[in-house]
Write a protein that holds these residues in place. Sequence first.
Motif, short mmCIF file in Angstrom:
data_model
loop_
_atom_site.label_atom_id
_atom_site.label_comp_id
_atom_site.label_asym_id
_atom_site.label_seq_id
_atom_site.Cartn_x
_atom_site.Cartn_y
_atom_site.Cartn_z
N GLY A 48 31.53 12.48 1.25
CA GLY A 48 30.40 12.26 2.14
C GLY A 48 30.57 10.99 2.97
N ILE A 49 29.49 10.59 3.62
CA ILE A 49 29.52 9.35 4.40
C ILE A 49 29.33 8.18 3.45
CG2 ILE A 49 28.35 8.05 6.22
CD1 ILE A 49 27.36 10.79 7.25
N SER A 78 32.19 7.66 14.97
CA SER A 78 32.69 6.28 15.01
C SER A 78 33.17 5.85 13.63
CB SER A 78 31.59 5.34 15.51
OG SER A 78 30.46 5.44 14.67
N CYS A 79 32.80 6.62 12.62
CA CYS A 79 33.27 6.34 11.26
C CYS A 79 34.78 6.54 11.16
CB CYS A 79 32.62 7.29 10.25
SG CYS A 79 30.83 7.20 10.19
N MET A 90 31.81 3.49 7.42
CA MET A 90 30.94 3.62 8.58
C MET A 90 30.95 2.36 9.46
SD MET A 90 27.21 5.17 8.24
CE MET A 90 26.09 3.84 8.35
N LEU A 91 31.09 1.20 8.83
CA LEU A 91 30.96 -0.06 9.56
C LEU A 91 32.13 -1.00 9.25
CD1 LEU A 91 27.15 -0.58 8.98
CD2 LEU A 91 28.22 -0.09 11.16
N GLU A 136 26.13 -7.48 4.30
CA GLU A 136 24.84 -7.17 3.69
C GLU A 136 24.67 -8.01 2.43
OE1 GLU A 136 22.81 -3.08 2.06
OE2 GLU A 136 24.57 -2.97 3.30
N LYS A 196 25.12 -3.53 -1.95
CA LYS A 196 24.75 -2.38 -2.76
C LYS A 196 25.77 -1.25 -2.69
CE LYS A 196 20.50 -2.08 -1.29
NZ LYS A 196 19.25 -1.56 -0.85
N ASN A 197 26.27 -1.01 -1.49
CA ASN A 197 27.17 0.13 -1.33
C ASN A 197 28.47 -0.31 -0.67
OD1 ASN A 197 28.36 2.56 -0.94
ND2 ASN A 197 26.70 3.46 0.26
N LYS A 234 30.52 1.69 2.19
CA LYS A 234 30.02 1.86 3.55
C LYS A 234 30.86 1.07 4.55
CE LYS A 234 25.70 0.42 4.70
NZ LYS A 234 24.24 0.44 4.49
N TYR A 235 31.53 0.02 4.07
CA TYR A 235 32.22 -0.91 4.96
C TYR A 235 33.73 -0.86 4.80
CZ TYR A 235 27.51 -2.71 5.08
OH TYR A 235 26.16 -2.81 5.22
N ILE A 281 31.22 0.43 18.03
CA ILE A 281 31.41 0.44 16.58
C ILE A 281 32.73 1.10 16.21
CG2 ILE A 281 30.49 1.32 14.41
CD1 ILE A 281 27.69 0.90 15.64
N GLU A 284 18.66 9.64 3.12
CA GLU A 284 19.96 9.03 2.87
C GLU A 284 20.93 9.75 3.84
OE1 GLU A 284 23.72 8.45 0.95
OE2 GLU A 284 22.72 10.38 0.71
N TYR A 285 22.06 9.11 4.21
CA TYR A 285 22.92 9.66 5.26
C TYR A 285 23.33 11.10 5.05
CZ TYR A 285 23.61 4.67 5.95
OH TYR A 285 23.43 3.34 6.12
N ASN A 286 23.85 11.39 3.86
CA ASN A 286 24.39 12.72 3.64
C ASN A 286 23.29 13.77 3.59
OD1 ASN A 286 27.29 12.09 3.40
ND2 ASN A 286 26.57 10.82 1.71
N ALA A 298 28.70 14.04 13.61
CA ALA A 298 29.15 12.84 14.30
C ALA A 298 28.09 12.31 15.26
CB ALA A 298 30.44 13.13 15.06
N THR A 332 25.53 10.42 13.23
CA THR A 332 25.96 9.13 12.66
C THR A 332 25.83 7.99 13.66
OG1 THR A 332 28.25 9.70 13.11
CG2 THR A 332 27.52 9.89 10.83
N ALA A 369 25.09 4.46 12.23
CA ALA A 369 26.05 3.36 12.31
C ALA A 369 25.40 2.17 13.02
CB ALA A 369 27.30 3.81 13.06
N GLU A 370 24.58 2.45 14.02
CA GLU A 370 23.96 1.37 14.78
C GLU A 370 23.08 0.51 13.89
OE1 GLU A 370 24.88 0.83 17.76
OE2 GLU A 370 23.40 -0.57 18.53
N GLY A 405 23.88 -1.47 9.07
CA GLY A 405 24.01 -2.78 8.43
C GLY A 405 22.72 -3.23 7.80
N ASP A 424 20.32 1.70 4.05
CA ASP A 424 21.09 2.85 3.62
C ASP A 424 20.39 4.15 3.98
OD1 ASP A 424 23.26 1.58 2.58
OD2 ASP A 424 22.44 1.40 0.57
#
Lengths: 159, 207
Positions: free
Chosen positions: A8-9, A28-29, A48-49, A54, A58-59, A62-63, A106, B51-53, B153, B156, B160-161, B164, B167
């Motif tokens: 997943g993302i 952009s991921c 993703m980033l 942060e 926590k996650n 993600k980075y 991004i 959540e994203y997914n 996509a 996202t 993504a924006e 940060g 979640d």
Amino acid sequence: MNQKITVGIADMQIGKGNDVLITYALGSCIGLCFHDPVLKLGALLHIMLPLNMEPGRKNPLKYADSGIRETLRQLEMKGAQRSRITVKIAGGAKMFEVNGGSLGNIGQRNIESVHTILRRENVRLLGEQVGGSVARTLLFDVDSGQSCVRSFGKQDIVF
Amino acid sequence: MNLHSFDELTTLEIDTLREIGSIGTGNAATAMSTLLGREVRITLPEVRIMEYNEAIDWIGGPETVTAGVLVKMSGQMNGIMLAVQQLEFVNLVLNSMLDMTIENYGELNDLGKSALVEVGNIAISTFINALAGLSNISVDLTVPAFAVDMQGAILTVPMAEYGGMSDYLMTIGGNFVCDGKQVPCRVLLSPDIRSLNFLLKKLGVAE
């Protein structure tokens, strides 16, 4: 029978032997395929980033920075060796062209960050399908270490 | 107290946002109705914090190709507005405005794209105008951007924006009903957290 494992993302999965790892619709991921050819061990990470700023972290997946380090840590726990691990990446596209906004950078920032961190962690980058403005689905065959990118209206690219 | 994450919203705050969504999409539907020369109504708008997914599943799977019109907000409120136009909706627009239909997105020509951008832009602008009028804030919008690609996509982009900060992705939006048939076209508002706090304060519901 090979098994398809979906990532997943902001997620990462480890596969072995005949497993095929897949992550859908990278915009952009960036998707990173980690491979240890000797152990036939692989991991697919979907970040993703670019940088983890942060508080609390926590996650980590993600980075780019914390995600790559966490993936390497888990692979090394399973016996993979840093000197053997190779990486292929895909993604980092710019989906929308917006005038006069920071939006859309991004993807490019993700690519740069991934490059920097891989270099810093001494991991070899074998191939990449990045940039542009197309969404990509990334498949990773752990056995052969081959990656494949699927996009809308385009031929599949094996790299 | 200020919110730090979308999952901290109270029921009252969510109800308020739903009301905003209702007024926003209602105005958008009226505008579309005039533009297309058909009756366009809306379904009950939803406020979703996902959540994203989960968000990707909700929109209908990551790889489905769809058209997206995106506008960035700035000024007193920052955020992204996105109109996700699935094939059924695309054909509704093309049929009403240009008297043509397409089987898949590959057949979309420049004139068709231009029509879709315009429809998306009008839906988004009327939504924002209603929101700005209601809460007495001023919002600037960018020129609309357009993309046809995998909807995972496209979705996202707002994630993504503002990824940060949270979640979760918050969306306010609804579907259109045209000639008695539900046509999925989602108009989604994703503000950043600071703007959301500001908006709730302006509306007098923030604690």
